[in-house]
Design a protein around this motif. Structure first.
Motif, PDB file in Angstrom:
ATOM      1  N   ILE A 131       0.692  -1.140   0.009  1.00 22.19           N
ATOM      2  CA  ILE A 131      -0.101   0.062   0.164  1.00 22.19           C
ATOM      3  C   ILE A 131       1.098   1.183  -0.002  1.00 22.19           C
ATOM      4  CG2 ILE A 131      -1.931  -1.075   1.127  1.00 22.19           C
ATOM      5  CD1 ILE A 131      -1.357   0.410   3.604  1.00 22.19           C
ATOM      6  N   SER A 132       1.916   1.158  -0.744  1.00 21.29           N
ATOM      7  CA  SER A 132       2.834   2.486  -0.873  1.00 21.29           C
ATOM      8  C   SER A 132       2.131   3.616  -1.234  1.00 21.29           C
ATOM      9  CB  SER A 132       4.096   1.891  -1.679  1.00 21.29           C
ATOM     10  OG  SER A 132       3.663   1.728  -3.093  1.00 21.29           O
ATOM     11  N   PRO A 133       1.226   3.619  -2.373  1.00 22.68           N
ATOM     12  CA  PRO A 133       0.704   4.802  -2.811  1.00 22.68           C
ATOM     13  C   PRO A 133       0.327   5.746  -1.423  1.00 22.68           C
ATOM     14  CG  PRO A 133      -0.163   2.883  -4.032  1.00 22.68           C
ATOM     15  CD  PRO A 133       0.457   2.350  -2.991  1.00 22.68           C
ATOM     16  N   VAL A 134      -0.530   5.282  -0.555  1.00 22.05           N
ATOM     17  CA  VAL A 134      -0.945   6.128   0.434  1.00 22.05           C
ATOM     18  C   VAL A 134       0.250   6.539   1.479  1.00 22.05           C
ATOM     19  CG1 VAL A 134      -1.564   3.883   1.981  1.00 22.05           C
ATOM     20  CG2 VAL A 134      -2.780   6.375   2.239  1.00 22.05           C
ATOM     21  N   PHE A 135       1.202   5.433   1.630  1.00 20.80           N
ATOM     22  CA  PHE A 135       2.341   5.869   2.461  1.00 20.80           C
ATOM     23  C   PHE A 135       3.022   6.986   1.907  1.00 20.80           C
ATOM     24  CE2 PHE A 135       6.662   4.303   3.859  1.00 20.80           C
ATOM     25  CZ  PHE A 135       6.497   5.103   5.224  1.00 20.80           C
ATOM     26  N   TYR A 136       3.300   6.931   0.575  1.00 20.79           N
ATOM     27  CA  TYR A 136       3.996   8.130  -0.398  1.00 20.79           C
ATOM     28  C   TYR A 136       3.273   9.414  -0.357  1.00 20.79           C
ATOM     29  CZ  TYR A 136       6.716   4.193  -2.511  1.00 20.79           C
ATOM     30  OH  TYR A 136       7.701   3.285  -2.667  1.00 20.79           O
ATOM     31  N   SER A 137       1.975   9.513  -0.284  1.00 20.07           N
ATOM     32  CA  SER A 137       1.194  10.566  -0.421  1.00 20.07           C
ATOM     33  C   SER A 137       1.219  11.243   0.987  1.00 20.07           C
ATOM     34  CB  SER A 137      -0.384  10.160  -1.080  1.00 20.07           C
ATOM     35  OG  SER A 137      -1.185  11.498  -0.568  1.00 20.07           O
ATOM     36  N   VAL A 138       1.112  10.621   2.098  1.00 21.68           N
ATOM     37  CA  VAL A 138       1.114  11.071   3.284  1.00 21.68           C
ATOM     38  C   VAL A 138       2.439  11.633   3.561  1.00 21.68           C
ATOM     39  CG1 VAL A 138       0.971  10.450   5.892  1.00 21.68           C
ATOM     40  CG2 VAL A 138      -0.834   9.642   4.293  1.00 21.68           C
ATOM     41  N   LEU A 139       3.699  10.959   3.311  1.00 21.92           N
ATOM     42  CA  LEU A 139       5.021  11.257   3.554  1.00 21.92           C
ATOM     43  C   LEU A 139       5.156  12.681   2.865  1.00 21.92           C
ATOM     44  CD1 LEU A 139       7.192   8.261   3.294  1.00 21.92           C
ATOM     45  CD2 LEU A 139       6.590   9.415   5.254  1.00 21.92           C
ATOM     46  N   ALA A 140       4.738  12.912   1.322  1.00 25.04           N
ATOM     47  CA  ALA A 140       4.522  14.035   0.769  1.00 25.04           C
ATOM     48  C   ALA A 140       4.047  15.151   1.231  1.00 25.04           C
ATOM     49  CB  ALA A 140       4.207  13.716  -0.515  1.00 25.04           C
ATOM     50  N   HIS A 141       2.687  15.075   1.747  1.00 24.31           N
ATOM     51  CA  HIS A 141       2.022  16.119   2.451  1.00 24.31           C
ATOM     52  C   HIS A 141       2.369  16.405   3.744  1.00 24.31           C
ATOM     53  CE1 HIS A 141      -0.700  16.610  -0.907  1.00 24.31           C
ATOM     54  NE2 HIS A 141      -1.006  15.369  -0.996  1.00 24.31           N
ATOM     55  N   SER A 142       3.311  15.598   4.483  1.00 21.94           N
ATOM     56  CA  SER A 142       3.772  15.627   5.731  1.00 21.94           C
ATOM     57  C   SER A 142       5.115  16.455   5.677  1.00 21.94           C
ATOM     58  CB  SER A 142       4.069  14.528   6.345  1.00 21.94           C
ATOM     59  OG  SER A 142       2.971  13.641   6.694  1.00 21.94           O
ATOM     60  N   GLY A 143       5.671  16.688   4.491  1.00 23.15           N
ATOM     61  CA  GLY A 143       6.775  17.579   4.309  1.00 23.15           C
ATOM     62  C   GLY A 143       8.194  16.750   3.997  1.00 23.15           C
ATOM     63  N   TYR A 144       7.931  15.342   3.794  1.00 19.22           N
ATOM     64  CA  TYR A 144       9.348  14.821   3.635  1.00 19.22           C
ATOM     65  C   TYR A 144       9.762  14.818   2.241  1.00 19.22           C
ATOM     66  CZ  TYR A 144       8.513  12.310   8.039  1.00 19.22           C
ATOM     67  OH  TYR A 144       8.651  12.142   9.354  1.00 19.22           O
ATOM     68  N   PHE A 145       8.925  15.117   1.042  1.00 22.09           N
ATOM     69  CA  PHE A 145       9.509  15.382  -0.217  1.00 22.09           C
ATOM     70  C   PHE A 145       8.414  16.189  -0.923  1.00 22.09           C
ATOM     71  CE2 PHE A 145       7.851  11.011  -0.037  1.00 22.09           C
ATOM     72  CZ  PHE A 145       6.996  11.093  -1.298  1.00 22.09           C
ATOM     73  N   ASP A 146       8.660  16.827  -1.981  1.00 21.26           N
ATOM     74  CA  ASP A 146       7.623  17.488  -2.696  1.00 21.26           C
ATOM     75  C   ASP A 146       6.560  16.464  -3.355  1.00 21.26           C
ATOM     76  OD1 ASP A 146       6.153  19.112  -4.634  1.00 21.26           O
ATOM     77  OD2 ASP A 146       7.996  20.371  -4.972  1.00 21.26           O
ATOM     78  N   PRO A 147       5.215  16.948  -3.043  1.00 27.82           N
ATOM     79  CA  PRO A 147       3.899  16.127  -3.653  1.00 27.82           C
ATOM     80  C   PRO A 147       4.160  16.074  -5.314  1.00 27.82           C
ATOM     81  CG  PRO A 147       3.277  17.651  -1.920  1.00 27.82           C
ATOM     82  CD  PRO A 147       4.484  17.855  -2.166  1.00 27.82           C
ATOM     83  N   LYS A 148       4.705  16.846  -5.960  1.00 29.15           N
ATOM     84  CA  LYS A 148       4.966  16.661  -7.348  1.00 29.15           C
ATOM     85  C   LYS A 148       5.640  15.461  -7.874  1.00 29.15           C
ATOM     86  CE  LYS A 148       5.019  21.627  -8.362  1.00 29.15           C
ATOM     87  NZ  LYS A 148       5.746  22.724  -8.839  1.00 29.15           N
ATOM     88  N   GLU A 149       6.465  15.088  -6.777  1.00 28.26           N
ATOM     89  CA  GLU A 149       7.186  13.728  -7.264  1.00 28.26           C
ATOM     90  C   GLU A 149       6.229  12.399  -7.147  1.00 28.26           C
ATOM     91  OE1 GLU A 149      11.315  11.159  -5.569  1.00 28.26           O
ATOM     92  OE2 GLU A 149      10.724  13.206  -4.709  1.00 28.26           O
TER      93      GLU A 149
END
Length: 281
Positions: free
Chosen positions: A72-90
């Motif tokens: 379920i990496s899609p939800v993990f990546y999205s939450v990480l991005a919106h939490s400030g770990y990397f740019d959501p554009k990625e």
């Protein structure tokens, strides 16, 4: 409370939009469980966890999270991005060649927020126990969290870890099961019944909580209750009732969306049901 419930729900709506768009964009991935766990991961990262700015692999002096059901990496990546770990554009690079956002999270991609490679099911609890014991040895009062799929509990390594944690009083550990009753081959009750999960973990010596995983207020509540129970000699297990594909009506409750991508028309139907709140990548 860091955010009110309405704010958290807005983040979760955007995360669900990201999930269906990411999986559609590469025509590969796992939307069902990702949609079902959006509320939990948003509540965890935006409310429950104590996190530092930036990312340090050792995570000293902050709470840690390990995603055991790495598909379920899609939800993990999205939450990480919106939490400030990397740019959501990625997020647009999900499962593309040379992307840091592979189908299962990996450490060699050096993606901020990812501390273990996961996807081979059954391993996350063992890793988390090691991290939790390390924190205890170092006098670090932080908490270690995990997330597991209910189908993942058919893996034997889970039960070795489930015996080890109470025996060793790993009481800075909060594990959560995405209890949606579905796995890739069908309902868990038909593939390999899990029986009475609460009774099983209680018998192993865990403190067990139950919660509703798609009601943001209740997710925040059960995470707060779990945190309050740490440090009392036993590990904590949250059995979180979720719905596969929650938020997209034609995906809800069906194992067929465990690992299938929506086509163009299905994507449009999904996005019509999910409010854009933080801006699409």
């Amino acid at each position: 409370m860091k955010h009110d419930i309405a704010q958290l729900e807005r983040v979760a709506s955007q995360v669900r939009r990201d999930v269906v768009r990411m999986v559609h964009g590469c025509q590969s991935g796992h939307p069902g469980g990702s949609l079902g766990c959006a509320d939990f991961l948003v509540a965890l990262y935006f409310e429950a966890m104590n996190r530092k700015e930036g990312f340090d692999m050792n995570g000293v002096g902050e709470d840690l999270f390990f995603l055991s059901n790495g598909h379920i990496s899609p939800v993990f990546y999205s939450v990480l991005a919106h939490s400030g770990y990397f740019d959501p554009k990625e997020l647009a690079t999900f499962r593309k060649l040379e992307s840091r956002l592979q189908g299962h999270p990996t450490t060699h991609e050096h993606l901020p927020g990812v501390r273990i490679a996961s996807g081979s099911l059954g391993q996350g609890m063992s890793v988390a126990i090691g991290a939790a014991l390390t924190k205890k040895l170092n006098g670090d009062k932080s908490i270690v969290y995990t997330l597991h799929g209910d189908g993942e509990l058919q893996e034997g390594q889970i039960w070795e870890a489930a015996m080890f944690a109470p025996h060793n009083k790993v009481d800075n550990l909060i594990c959560t099961v995405d209890y949606n009753g579905q796995q890739i081959d069908g309902p868990t009750s038909q593939v390999l019944s899990l029986g009475d999960l609460k009774a099983k973990f209680v018998a192993f010596g865990w403190t067990v909580l139950e919660g509703e995983g798609n009601d943001m207020a209740k997710v925040v509540e059960v995470l707060a209750e779990a945190k309050a129970l740490t440090g009392k000699g036993t590990p904590i297990m949250i059995l979180l009732k979720t719905g596969m594909g929650h938020g997209v009506d034609y995906m809800m409750g069906s194992h067929k969306w465990h690992g299938a991508a929506p086509n163009d028309a299905q994507l449009a139907l999904a996005l019509a049901q999910l409010e854009e709140t933080l801006g699409d990548y």
